[in-house]
Design a protein around this motif. Structure first.
Motif, PDB file in Angstrom:
ATOM      1  N   VAL A  24       0.896  -1.590  -0.182  1.00  0.00           N
ATOM      2  CA  VAL A  24       0.008   0.067   0.374  1.00  0.00           C
ATOM      3  C   VAL A  24       1.230   1.279  -0.225  1.00  0.00           C
ATOM      4  CG1 VAL A  24      -1.581   1.464   1.131  1.00  0.00           C
ATOM      5  CG2 VAL A  24      -2.124  -1.316   0.983  1.00  0.00           C
ATOM      6  N   PHE A  25       2.058   0.998   0.863  1.00  0.00           N
ATOM      7  CA  PHE A  25       2.654   2.302   1.372  1.00  0.00           C
ATOM      8  C   PHE A  25       3.464   2.587  -0.146  1.00  0.00           C
ATOM      9  CE2 PHE A  25       1.108   2.184   5.045  1.00  0.00           C
ATOM     10  CZ  PHE A  25       0.932   3.841   5.837  1.00  0.00           C
ATOM     11  N   GLY A  26       3.606   0.889  -0.555  1.00  0.00           N
ATOM     12  CA  GLY A  26       4.748   1.733  -1.841  1.00  0.00           C
ATOM     13  C   GLY A  26       4.544   2.308  -2.790  1.00  0.00           C
ATOM     14  N   THR A  27       3.097   1.122  -3.119  1.00  0.00           N
ATOM     15  CA  THR A  27       2.447   2.250  -4.710  1.00  0.00           C
ATOM     16  C   THR A  27       1.882   3.553  -4.618  1.00  0.00           C
ATOM     17  OG1 THR A  27       0.869  -0.037  -4.713  1.00  0.00           O
ATOM     18  CG2 THR A  27      -0.206   1.525  -5.309  1.00  0.00           C
ATOM     19  N   ALA A  28       1.715   3.979  -3.393  1.00  0.00           N
ATOM     20  CA  ALA A  28       1.216   5.545  -2.786  1.00  0.00           C
ATOM     21  C   ALA A  28       2.358   6.208  -3.094  1.00  0.00           C
ATOM     22  CB  ALA A  28       1.166   5.650  -1.806  1.00  0.00           C
ATOM     23  N   ILE A  29       3.634   5.709  -2.754  1.00  0.00           N
ATOM     24  CA  ILE A  29       4.900   6.831  -2.987  1.00  0.00           C
ATOM     25  C   ILE A  29       5.482   6.429  -4.257  1.00  0.00           C
ATOM     26  CG2 ILE A  29       7.379   6.960  -2.461  1.00  0.00           C
ATOM     27  CD1 ILE A  29       6.662   5.860   0.008  1.00  0.00           C
ATOM     28  N   VAL A  30       5.584   5.265  -4.744  1.00  0.00           N
ATOM     29  CA  VAL A  30       6.158   5.242  -6.257  1.00  0.00           C
ATOM     30  C   VAL A  30       4.836   6.677  -7.613  1.00  0.00           C
ATOM     31  CG1 VAL A  30       6.051   4.057  -8.479  1.00  0.00           C
ATOM     32  CG2 VAL A  30       6.890   3.611  -5.981  1.00  0.00           C
ATOM     33  N   MET A  31       3.666   6.016  -7.319  1.00  0.00           N
ATOM     34  CA  MET A  31       2.304   6.656  -8.240  1.00  0.00           C
ATOM     35  C   MET A  31       2.327   8.671  -7.525  1.00  0.00           C
ATOM     36  SD  MET A  31      -1.791   5.810  -7.416  1.00  0.00           S
ATOM     37  CE  MET A  31      -3.185   7.457  -7.586  1.00  0.00           C
ATOM     38  N   ALA A  32       2.664   8.902  -6.147  1.00  0.00           N
ATOM     39  CA  ALA A  32       2.826   9.951  -6.115  1.00  0.00           C
ATOM     40  C   ALA A  32       4.008  10.601  -7.563  1.00  0.00           C
ATOM     41  CB  ALA A  32       3.197  10.625  -5.229  1.00  0.00           C
ATOM     42  N   CYS A  33       5.101   9.761  -7.334  1.00  0.00           N
ATOM     43  CA  CYS A  33       5.967  10.167  -7.715  1.00  0.00           C
ATOM     44  C   CYS A  33       6.252  10.273  -9.327  1.00  0.00           C
ATOM     45  CB  CYS A  33       7.141   8.771  -7.924  1.00  0.00           C
ATOM     46  SG  CYS A  33       8.505   9.397  -6.218  1.00  0.00           S
ATOM     47  N   GLY A  34       5.444   9.366  -9.859  1.00  0.00           N
ATOM     48  CA  GLY A  34       5.278   9.177 -11.445  1.00  0.00           C
ATOM     49  C   GLY A  34       3.990  10.652 -11.553  1.00  0.00           C
ATOM     50  N   GLY A  35       3.076  10.444 -10.546  1.00  0.00           N
ATOM     51  CA  GLY A  35       2.286  12.395 -10.441  1.00  0.00           C
ATOM     52  C   GLY A  35       3.146  13.642 -11.333  1.00  0.00           C
ATOM     53  N   LEU A  36       4.295  13.294 -10.066  1.00  0.00           N
ATOM     54  CA  LEU A  36       4.994  14.970  -9.952  1.00  0.00           C
ATOM     55  C   LEU A  36       5.672  14.260 -11.543  1.00  0.00           C
ATOM     56  CD1 LEU A  36       6.518  14.852  -6.718  1.00  0.00           C
ATOM     57  CD2 LEU A  36       5.143  16.271  -7.737  1.00  0.00           C
ATOM     58  N   LEU A  37       6.817  13.378 -12.146  1.00  0.00           N
ATOM     59  CA  LEU A  37       7.356  12.912 -12.903  1.00  0.00           C
ATOM     60  C   LEU A  37       6.244  13.295 -15.034  1.00  0.00           C
ATOM     61  CD1 LEU A  37       9.475  12.008 -14.958  1.00  0.00           C
ATOM     62  CD2 LEU A  37       8.568   9.759 -14.836  1.00  0.00           C
TER      63      LEU A  37
END
Length: 833
Positions: A24-37
């Motif tokens: 859950v936490f890993g998905t949230a962090i990678v997804m947030a970075c994907g949004g920034l990218l």
């Protein structure tokens, strides 16, 4: 086997909950970075003041220097020659073309930034007059309705604006409805105030109805060295700094997203591996009743999928919020442009979900490999006490990552200089951490071998039992030690790299800084005449304008600057006692005027240019200049900058004005009073001490440091989840062992004291290994960026890091143990592992 996997979930809740939380936490962090990218790649800036233009023509904000492969971004506004206007109007399909001036023109009463434009460009918004008429005379303006209401201005009233750094009174000739923060002048006055006579900031193009917009855009691209914007891209003409932030946002999101994905894979892998390790007896029984290795693998893989897929769906919710939160923080701290529209579509979700599922699948396959291949009798033996350290695959990758960390450290010391050292030191931290984690059993056994003897000597029975227990289970204990090592190593190294780099930059800047006070503009820039007034004040020994920008050395071609360009500093001509921080080694700065330049000693030797020679440069607005070298000066390696006359450099910045004046006092003189009196007579001017100048010089590094603190903090929080997951799960799995210990006569207090000693050993081993990881990077990094191998920064940061790590370790072991000890010993001992 899938049916069996589903049935076992309810009996293995602790292990699967730990995996669920990690995903859950890993998905949230990678997804947030994907949004920034995605936001950085798109860099969508919705147009406002130019919204009515079908196309917007601007200058190219990049420059390709001779012989270079990558273009250098130009940080100042690139103007368009006015001769382009008739050419654009002559293009087939163009209905009209309107040139636009843009310059600082804040209202003093509003207390905020504001822009000035020519009234003829108002139709590009479009602005519509609510009252009054268009400005015709030089002292007339039109205000937007929001600004007029804020300052209580009406048609016929007077307002004071800072125009070219000077407070100037204007008559409000009209009030228009449109985007806020814009003031309109007559065309001639706008041209004069912008300092861009004969050029425009942008040209708005109106296309005839029914015309193919793409065809017109293509034709406009052939009229000269221009960039044609359409759709949402038109807004970047209003906010040219958005393009400057784009590269930074993409690099931050990409690098941090990669680190987050790798960390997630490691955390999920360690969680699943621990779960599989604790189920060796179960797998042995399955093998003993005829289950094939392939069936065991499919069962473990099925369990991982059953846990990870729902976790991905749940993790998407905080991922949406986290991405927006991070972007807002980056924009508020000057790392991203607030004008850019945040976008987080399906691609970031797919990236976060894919990374999480792949991490779970990969971790399950790794965990299943050993469990499926082991023989039943060996599995029963391993379940009792794990003795095998690691397989050859893990050994190879561990050595490769460790070797990579060593190679990056060598590159950091031998090749990198100054701020560039972080480019290799950052990845070195990860390589060291991953390498040690992969070889965790070896390092854990080595550290425990050193720690056990002094602790054994001062411990009592329960402490000695804990030492013997941890030593015998050192291979299994490495799963508990490694998350602590990751948290301490990554956080310590990244934070102290930033504090060390900021300290080194400030030290390099202040080495020759002799200014005692600084005059700072709070709105747009300083009046050029202010320098003369400051020099006449009693007690002032020297004063200099101070301007910063970026540029490119075109000739000679071997200049030692990367594709980001060379830092430029503009100062006024001065003698050896000047206020500007420049220590001359040859020539003189007294002749720094017109088309001249002063070079750092290293740059001058590298390009083979000394006093009296010439170089060709492209400045921040794309202007090409030939400069004669009048002096060379000392500068620390990695912190070199090119020094130009302040008047010349200011002319080629976006605002065309200096933002700071450096003032040096005569020996024993107090100049604060005269400077404060002068500032009181000039609205928009503030008096600051030299600390403000130092802070401004290292502002970019401090901003970068803040970003790293935020992102590293998130990673540490995620690693903390791994610590809690791993240790709590491992403690709960030992309830049978603890029950047997109590049946042999141990009290609850004795068991807790034993576990406390174990917690101390785990925390201390993780802290020691994490500290070694940090030192392996920080020592060579510090030696490269400064004159000392000792990292700079307050000691309390390290104490907080190890304190948090120790607290997490103790609480993750002792709190589940307290709950477990509430069970009757016989019941706990009767439970399966």
């Amino acid at each position: 086997m899938m049916r069996l996997a589903v049935r076992t979930l309810r009996f293995r809740k602790n292990g699967f909950i730990a995996t669920f939380i990690a995903v859950v936490f890993g998905t949230a962090i990678v997804m947030a970075c994907g949004g920034l990218l995605e936001t950085g790649i798109r860099s969508n800036v919705p147009p406002q003041r130019l919204a009515a233009a079908d196309l917007v023509v601007t200058g190219k904000q990049t420059h390709l220097r001779p012989g270079a492969e990558d273009a250098t971004p130009l940080t100042e506004q690139v103007d368009l020659d006015a001769s382009l206007l008739p050419k654009i109007r002559s293009v087939a399909g163009v209905k009209d073309a309107i040139g636009s001036f843009t310059f600082p023109a804040p209202l003093l009463a509003a207390g905020a930034d504001g822009q000035g434009h020519n009234w003829s460009s108002a139709r590009l918004a479009p602005y519509k007059l609510q009252s009054g008429t268009a400005p015709v005379r030089a002292d007339e303006v039109v205000l937007d309705a929001s600004t007029a209401a804020a300052v209580h201005a009406k048609v016929g009233s007077k307002v004071t604006l800072l125009a070219q750094g000077r407070p100037t009174s204007f008559v409000v000739r009209g009030i228009a409805e449109g985007p806020a923060g814009h003031t309109f002048f007559s065309s001639d006055e706008a041209s004069r105030l912008s300092g861009r006579s004969g050029s425009y900031a942008a040209i708005g193009v109106l296309v005839a109805p029914g015309t193919d917009l793409k065809a017109v855009k293509k034709k406009l691209g052939d009229v000269g060295e221009v960039k044609v914007l359409a759709g949402v891209d038109r807004g970047s003409a209003e906010h040219p700094d958005a393009a400057t932030f784009q590269t930074a946002l993409i690099s931050i999101a990409g690098s941090f997203g990669g680190i987050a994905a790798m960390t997630m894979m490691f955390v999920v892998a360690s969680t699943l591996a621990l779960s599989a390790q604790q189920r060796e007896r179960e797998f042995a029984l399955l093998r003993g009743i005829g289950t094939t290795p392939g069936q065991v693998r499919r069962m473990i893989l099925g369990e991982a999928m059953l846990v990870s897929l729902p976790a991905v769906v749940v993790g998407a919710v905080p991922g949406l919020w986290l991405g927006r939160f991070l972007f807002d923080r980056l924009a508020a701290n000057g790392v991203a442009s607030a004008a850019v529209e945040y976008r987080q579509g399906l691609i970031p979700f797919a990236a976060g979900a894919g990374a999480a599922v792949l991490a779970a699948i990969g971790a399950a396959l790794i965990a299943a490999r050993k469990s499926a291949k082991i023989r039943p009798v060996e599995a029963l033996l391993e379940a009792g006490l794990q003795r095998k350290w690691f397989g050859w695959v893990r050994l190879v990758f561990g050595l490769l990552f460790t070797g990579g960390g060593l190679a990056l450290v060598i590159v950091t010391m031998a090749v990198m200089t100054g701020p560039l050292a972080g480019a290799t030191a950052g990845p070195a931290v990860l390589c060291w951490a991953i390498g040690i984690a992969l070889l965790g059993p070896f390092w854990t056994k080595a550290v425990l071998a050193v720690l056990r003897w002094p602790l054994y000597a001062v411990s009592r029975v329960n402490g000695r039992l804990a030492i013997l227990n941890v030593t015998a289970r050192s291979v299994a204990m490495s799963a508990a030690v490694m998350p602590v090592m990751l948290a301490v190593g990554i956080s310590t190294s990244n934070i102290y790299m930033q504090t060390t780099q900021v300290h080194a930059a400030e030290k390099a800047f202040t080495k020759e800084l002799r200014a005692d006070a600084v005059l700072v503009s709070t709105a747009g820039g300083l009046d050029p005449a202010l320098l003369g007034e400051v020099r006449k004040l009693p007690g002032v020994a020297s004063a200099s304008a101070y301007v910063t920008s970026l540029g490119v050395i075109d000739e000679p071609r071997n200049a030692p600057f990367d594709e980001d360009g060379a830092p430029l500093r503009g100062i006024s001509a001065q003698g050896n006692d000047g206020a500007a921080p420049v220590k001359v080694t040859s020539g003189s700065l007294e002749g720094l005027a017109g088309s001249t330049v002063a070079l750092p000693d290293y740059v001058a030797s590298k390009i083979g240019r000394g006093v009296g020679s010439t170089i060709k440069m492209t400045l921040g607005d794309g202007a090409h200049v030939d400069l004669r070298v009048v002096a060379t000066f000392a500068a620390d390696r990695g912190y070199e900058s090119i020094v130009l006359p302040a008047d010349l450099l200011a002319t080629h910045t976006t605002d065309r004005l200096a933002k700071q004046l450096l003032v040096r006092a005569k020996t024993g003189a107090d100049i604060n009073g005269p400077l404060q009196a002068l500032a009181a007579r000039h609205p928009g001017v503030q008096v600051s001490d030299r600390d403000a100048l130092i802070a401004g010089n290292s502002a970019d590094l401090k901003t970068q440091a803040w970003v790293n603190y935020l992102l590293v903090g998130m990673l540490i929080a995620y690693t903390a989840v791994s610590i809690v997951n791993t240790l709590a799960s491992a403690t709960v799995r030992r309830r049978r062992e603890l029950g047997l210990q109590r049946l042999t006569g141990s009290t609850r207090g004795q068991v807790l004291r034993m576990l406390t000693t174990e917690s101390f050993l785990v925390a201390l081993a993780g802290i020691i290994l994490g500290t070694l990881v940090a030192l392996a990077t920080l020592i060579p990094f510090s030696a490269t960026v400064s004159t000392s191998a000792i990292p700079s920064g307050p000691l309390w940061i390290y104490l907080v890091i190890i304190g948090v790590a120790a607290t997490l370790t103790f609480s993750s072991i002792l709190l589940p143990a307290v709950a477990t000890l509430r069970t009757r010993p016989a019941e706990a001992a009767a439970r399966a592992d």
